[in-house]
Design a protein around this motif. Structure first.
Motif, PDB file in Angstrom:
ATOM      1  N   GLY A 183       0.803  -1.213   0.000  1.00 33.16           N
ATOM      2  CA  GLY A 183       0.000   0.000   0.000  1.00 33.16           C
ATOM      3  C   GLY A 183       0.837   1.265   0.000  1.00 33.16           C
ATOM      4  O   GLY A 183       2.046   1.238   0.242  1.00 33.16           O
ATOM      5  N   PRO A 184       0.203   2.412  -0.263  1.00 37.14           N
ATOM      6  CA  PRO A 184       0.927   3.698  -0.372  1.00 37.14           C
ATOM      7  C   PRO A 184       1.712   4.065   0.879  1.00 37.14           C
ATOM      8  O   PRO A 184       2.816   4.602   0.776  1.00 37.14           O
ATOM      9  N   TRP A 185       1.161   3.816   2.059  1.00 39.44           N
ATOM     10  CA  TRP A 185       1.842   4.231   3.279  1.00 39.44           C
ATOM     11  C   TRP A 185       3.167   3.488   3.457  1.00 39.44           C
ATOM     12  O   TRP A 185       4.214   4.104   3.676  1.00 39.44           O
ATOM     13  N   ASP A 186       3.140   2.163   3.351  1.00 37.38           N
ATOM     14  CA  ASP A 186       4.341   1.362   3.585  1.00 37.38           C
ATOM     15  C   ASP A 186       5.314   1.383   2.412  1.00 37.38           C
ATOM     16  O   ASP A 186       6.516   1.209   2.597  1.00 37.38           O
ATOM     17  N   ASP A 187       4.811   1.582   1.191  1.00 36.10           N
ATOM     18  CA  ASP A 187       5.677   1.504   0.013  1.00 36.10           C
ATOM     19  C   ASP A 187       6.171   2.857  -0.485  1.00 36.10           C
ATOM     20  O   ASP A 187       7.138   2.910  -1.244  1.00 36.10           O
ATOM     21  N   ILE A 188       5.512   3.949  -0.094  1.00 39.45           N
ATOM     22  CA  ILE A 188       5.911   5.266  -0.600  1.00 39.45           C
ATOM     23  C   ILE A 188       6.086   6.285   0.515  1.00 39.45           C
ATOM     24  O   ILE A 188       7.167   6.858   0.699  1.00 39.45           O
ATOM     25  N   ILE A 189       5.033   6.529   1.275  1.00 37.01           N
ATOM     26  CA  ILE A 189       5.050   7.635   2.243  1.00 37.01           C
ATOM     27  C   ILE A 189       6.034   7.384   3.374  1.00 37.01           C
ATOM     28  O   ILE A 189       6.907   8.213   3.664  1.00 37.01           O
ATOM     29  N   LYS A 190       5.923   6.227   4.014  1.00 40.39           N
ATOM     30  CA  LYS A 190       6.805   5.921   5.143  1.00 40.39           C
ATOM     31  C   LYS A 190       8.273   5.857   4.740  1.00 40.39           C
ATOM     32  O   LYS A 190       9.118   6.475   5.395  1.00 40.39           O
ATOM     33  N   PRO A 191       8.638   5.126   3.651  1.00 37.48           N
ATOM     34  CA  PRO A 191      10.048   5.135   3.244  1.00 37.48           C
ATOM     35  C   PRO A 191      10.552   6.525   2.896  1.00 37.48           C
ATOM     36  O   PRO A 191      11.699   6.873   3.192  1.00 37.48           O
ATOM     37  N   GLY A 192       9.682   7.333   2.237  1.00 42.10           N
ATOM     38  CA  GLY A 192      10.094   8.695   1.899  1.00 42.10           C
ATOM     39  C   GLY A 192      10.401   9.518   3.136  1.00 42.10           C
ATOM     40  O   GLY A 192      11.414  10.231   3.192  1.00 42.10           O
ATOM     41  N   LEU A 193       9.533   9.419   4.142  1.00 38.58           N
ATOM     42  CA  LEU A 193       9.750  10.168   5.386  1.00 38.58           C
ATOM     43  C   LEU A 193      11.012   9.678   6.102  1.00 38.58           C
ATOM     44  O   LEU A 193      11.773  10.484   6.651  1.00 38.58           O
ATOM     45  N   LYS A 194      11.249   8.375   6.083  1.00 37.41           N
ATOM     46  CA  LYS A 194      12.437   7.824   6.751  1.00 37.41           C
ATOM     47  C   LYS A 194      13.719   8.255   6.042  1.00 37.41           C
ATOM     48  O   LYS A 194      14.692   8.671   6.685  1.00 37.41           O
ATOM     49  N   PHE A 195      13.710   8.182   4.699  1.00 36.76           N
ATOM     50  CA  PHE A 195      14.910   8.529   3.941  1.00 36.76           C
ATOM     51  C   PHE A 195      15.240  10.010   4.091  1.00 36.76           C
ATOM     52  O   PHE A 195      16.396  10.383   4.353  1.00 36.76           O
ATOM     53  N   PHE A 196      14.229  10.854   3.943  1.00 41.03           N
ATOM     54  CA  PHE A 196      14.483  12.286   4.058  1.00 41.03           C
ATOM     55  C   PHE A 196      14.708  12.695   5.514  1.00 41.03           C
ATOM     56  O   PHE A 196      15.348  13.708   5.788  1.00 41.03           O
ATOM     57  N   GLY A 197      14.198  11.892   6.452  1.00 41.68           N
ATOM     58  CA  GLY A 197      14.503  12.131   7.859  1.00 41.68           C
ATOM     59  C   GLY A 197      15.985  11.945   8.134  1.00 41.68           C
ATOM     60  O   GLY A 197      16.596  12.725   8.874  1.00 41.68           O
ATOM     61  N   ALA A 198      16.574  10.904   7.518  1.00 42.98           N
ATOM     62  CA  ALA A 198      18.017  10.694   7.662  1.00 42.98           C
ATOM     63  C   ALA A 198      18.795  11.848   7.047  1.00 42.98           C
ATOM     64  O   ALA A 198      19.812  12.291   7.586  1.00 42.98           O
ATOM     65  N   PHE A 199      18.302  12.367   5.915  1.00 44.81           N
ATOM     66  CA  PHE A 199      18.947  13.512   5.279  1.00 44.81           C
ATOM     67  C   PHE A 199      18.837  14.759   6.150  1.00 44.81           C
ATOM     68  O   PHE A 199      19.778  15.548   6.262  1.00 44.81           O
ATOM     69  N   ILE A 200      17.679  14.959   6.782  1.00 43.66           N
ATOM     70  CA  ILE A 200      17.495  16.129   7.635  1.00 43.66           C
ATOM     71  C   ILE A 200      18.477  16.091   8.795  1.00 43.66           C
ATOM     72  O   ILE A 200      19.107  17.106   9.136  1.00 43.66           O
ATOM     73  N   CYS A 201      18.614  14.924   9.426  1.00 42.89           N
ATOM     74  CA  CYS A 201      19.585  14.793  10.526  1.00 42.89           C
ATOM     75  C   CYS A 201      21.001  15.078  10.033  1.00 42.89           C
ATOM     76  O   CYS A 201      21.813  15.678  10.744  1.00 42.89           O
ATOM     77  N   THR A 202      21.290  14.657   8.799  1.00 42.03           N
ATOM     78  CA  THR A 202      22.620  14.846   8.233  1.00 42.03           C
ATOM     79  C   THR A 202      22.907  16.311   7.916  1.00 42.03           C
ATOM     80  O   THR A 202      24.003  16.821   8.178  1.00 42.03           O
ATOM     81  N   LEU A 203      21.915  17.012   7.370  1.00 40.83           N
ATOM     82  CA  LEU A 203      22.130  18.364   6.866  1.00 40.83           C
ATOM     83  C   LEU A 203      21.821  19.453   7.882  1.00 40.83           C
ATOM     84  O   LEU A 203      22.096  20.634   7.614  1.00 40.83           O
ATOM     85  N   THR A 204      21.251  19.109   9.042  1.00 43.88           N
ATOM     86  CA  THR A 204      20.855  20.129  10.010  1.00 43.88           C
ATOM     87  C   THR A 204      22.002  21.048  10.433  1.00 43.88           C
ATOM     88  O   THR A 204      21.831  22.279  10.442  1.00 43.88           O
ATOM     89  N   PRO A 205      23.196  20.535  10.799  1.00 44.75           N
ATOM     90  CA  PRO A 205      24.276  21.459  11.193  1.00 44.75           C
ATOM     91  C   PRO A 205      24.635  22.459  10.097  1.00 44.75           C
ATOM     92  O   PRO A 205      24.776  23.655  10.363  1.00 44.75           O
ATOM     93  N   ALA A 206      24.766  21.972   8.845  1.00 38.75           N
ATOM     94  CA  ALA A 206      25.099  22.867   7.734  1.00 38.75           C
ATOM     95  C   ALA A 206      23.964  23.837   7.456  1.00 38.75           C
ATOM     96  O   ALA A 206      24.200  25.018   7.146  1.00 38.75           O
ATOM     97  N   ALA A 207      22.715  23.374   7.585  1.00 36.57           N
ATOM     98  CA  ALA A 207      21.566  24.247   7.328  1.00 36.57           C
ATOM     99  C   ALA A 207      21.486  25.363   8.358  1.00 36.57           C
ATOM    100  O   ALA A 207      21.209  26.523   8.019  1.00 36.57           O
ATOM    101  N   VAL A 208      21.723  25.024   9.617  1.00 33.78           N
ATOM    102  CA  VAL A 208      21.708  26.048  10.671  1.00 33.78           C
ATOM    103  C   VAL A 208      22.793  27.093  10.416  1.00 33.78           C
ATOM    104  O   VAL A 208      22.555  28.303  10.538  1.00 33.78           O
ATOM    105  N   TYR A 209      23.979  26.638  10.035  1.00 36.67           N
ATOM    106  CA  TYR A 209      25.073  27.570   9.750  1.00 36.67           C
ATOM    107  C   TYR A 209      24.723  28.460   8.558  1.00 36.67           C
ATOM    108  O   TYR A 209      24.992  29.679   8.572  1.00 36.67           O
ATOM    109  N   ALA A 210      24.100  27.877   7.515  1.00 38.14           N
ATOM    110  CA  ALA A 210      23.714  28.665   6.342  1.00 38.14           C
ATOM    111  C   ALA A 210      22.670  29.715   6.704  1.00 38.14           C
ATOM    112  O   ALA A 210      22.726  30.851   6.212  1.00 38.14           O
ATOM    113  N   VAL A 211      21.729  29.352   7.576  1.00 36.16           N
ATOM    114  CA  VAL A 211      20.713  30.318   8.018  1.00 36.16           C
ATOM    115  C   VAL A 211      21.362  31.459   8.786  1.00 36.16           C
ATOM    116  O   VAL A 211      21.031  32.641   8.585  1.00 36.16           O
TER     117      VAL A 211
END
Length: 317
Positions: A152-180
Motif C-alpha cells: 500500500g501507499p503508506w508502507d511503500d511510498i510515504i513511510k520510506p520517503g519520510l524515513k529517507f528524508f529524515g536521515a537527510f534532515i539529521c545529516t544536513l541540520t548542522p550545515a543548514a543552521v550555519y547557512a541560516v
C-alpha cells in the motif's frame, strides 16, 4: 532440558529456534517479515550470491547465505558495490525501471506545485528502493531489490520517503543552521565562510551511514545516544573512515547541483555550478547519475552493517 525458542514466523506461525533469523518452512526473514524466496517460491533468490563457488563449497556457502553472513571480504564487497546495480540482466532491467521513474520526476519539475504530489510519489518510491537496498544487503542479499508495490501507499511510498528524508534532515541540520545564520546576518562576517559551511556538511555526512541504518531499521529512538554511536564508529574506525570517504564523494556529487540555489536563497553568492545551468538533458543525466550513486551508497552502508554488526554497540535486527 527444553530447547530455547525464538521468534514466531508471522506467516506460518511456527516457533523458530532461538538462533534462527529466517523461517526454513516458508522463507520469511524474521527481522523484516518479508520473503527471501524468488517468485517461484522454490529457492532463496539470494543464493545467486554463491553461483561461482565450487561444488564442494556450494552447500557451505548457501548455509552462510541463509543465516545472513557475508561470503566475501568487506573490501571485495565495497569494490563490487560500484557494479552492483548492473551485475546481472535482472538487475539491469530493475535499474532501467528505476531510471524511468527518476526521469519522470525530472520532467515534472517545471510544473512546480501542480505536480508536487506526483513528484512526492516518485521520490517516495525511490526512497523505498534505497532503504530496501540497505535492508536486503544487511542480510546478505546480493541482488538489486525487485520492483514491487504490495503493502500500500503508506508502507511503500510515504513511510520510506519520510524515513529517507529524515536521515537527510539529521545529516544536513548542522550545515543548514550555519547557512541560516550566514544568510540572516546573525553570524558576524569574520565567521562566515563557504569552507566552514562545507566542513559542517562533511561532518553531517560523517554520521549519515549510522543515521540511514537507524531510520532503515526503525531505531530512531537511538539518534540521541551519541555515546553508542561514537563507540560503534571507534570500534569500526578503519572501515567507517573508508565508507565515509566514499559517501563524501557521493554526497558532494548528489548535492552540488542544488547547493547553489540554496545558498542564493539566503543571499550567499558563490561560484558553484547550479542545476539551472545544465538544461533538461543535463538535468536528466545528473539525475540518473545521482540515482546510480545513491544505490551504490546504500549498498555500501548495508555492507558496513553486514560485515561489522558484531562490533556495534546496538543491533537493529
Amino acid at each position: 532440558m527444553p530447547r530455547p525458542t525464538g521468534a514466531t514466523c508471522p506467516v506460518c506461525k511456527k516457533v523458530q529456534p532461538a538462533e534462527a533469523r529466517i523461517c526454513v518452512t516458508c522463507g520469511i526473514d524474521l527481522a523484516t517479515g518479508k520473503s527471501i524466496l524468488d517468485k517461484s517460491g522454490t529457492a532463496p533468490a539470494n543464493l545467486s550470491y554463491a553461483e561461482n563457488t565450487r561444488p564442494g563449497q556450494r552447500s557451505r556457502a548457501a548455509k552462510r547465505q541463509i543465516v545472513g553472513e557475508p561470503l566475501r571480504s568487506y573490501w571485495a564487497d565495497v569494490a563490487l558495490a560500484f557494479i552492483y546495480p548492473v551485475k546481472s540482466g535482472r538487475d539491469i532491467l530493475t535499474l532501467a525501471v528505476i531510471f524511468v521513474v527518476a526521469i519522470a520526476a525530472v520532467i515534472l519539475r517545471p510544473f512546480g506545485c501542480f505536480m508536487m504530489v506526483g513528484r512526492f510519489i516518485m521520490n517516495g518510491w525511490l526512497a523505498s528502493v534505497y532503504l530496501t537496498v540497505v535492508e536486503q544487503t544487511a542480510i546478505a542479499v546480493d541482488e538489486l531489490p525487485g520492483i514491487r508495490w504490495e503493502d500500500g501507499p503508506w508502507d511503500d511510498i510515504i513511510k520510506p520517503g519520510l524515513k529517507f528524508f529524515g536521515a537527510f534532515i539529521c545529516t544536513l541540520t548542522p550545515a543548514a543552521v550555519y547557512a541560516v545564520l550566514m544568510g540572516t546576518g546573525i553570524l558576524p562576517a569574520p565567521f562566515q565562510s563557504i569552507i566552514v559551511l562545507l566542513v559542517w556538511l562533511a561532518g553531517g555526512l560523517f554520521l549519515w551511514p549510522i543515521f540511514v541504518i537507524m531510520f532503515t531499521f526503525d531505531a530512531t529512538n537511538k539518534l540521541l545516544r551519541l555515546d553508542l554511536i561514537i563507540t560503534t564508529i571507534f570500534r569500526t574506525a578503519k572501515a567507517y573512515f573508508v565508507l565515509w570517504c566514499l559517501l563524501l564523494v557521493v554526497g558532494v556529487c548528489f548535492l552540488l547541483p542544488i547547493l547553489q540555489p540554496i545558498l542564493e536563497s539566503y543571499g550567499i553568492q558563490s561560484s558553484l555550478p547550479s542545476i539551472k545551468d545544465w538544461g533538461f538533458y543535463g538535468a536528466v543525466a545528473l539525475q540518473l547519475f545521482g540515482v546510480y550513486l545513491m544505490i551504490v551508497a546504500m549498498r555500501q552502508i548495508g555492507l558496513y552493517y553486514l560485515h561489522f554488526k558484531n562490533r556495534f554497540t546496538f543491533l537493529f535486527e
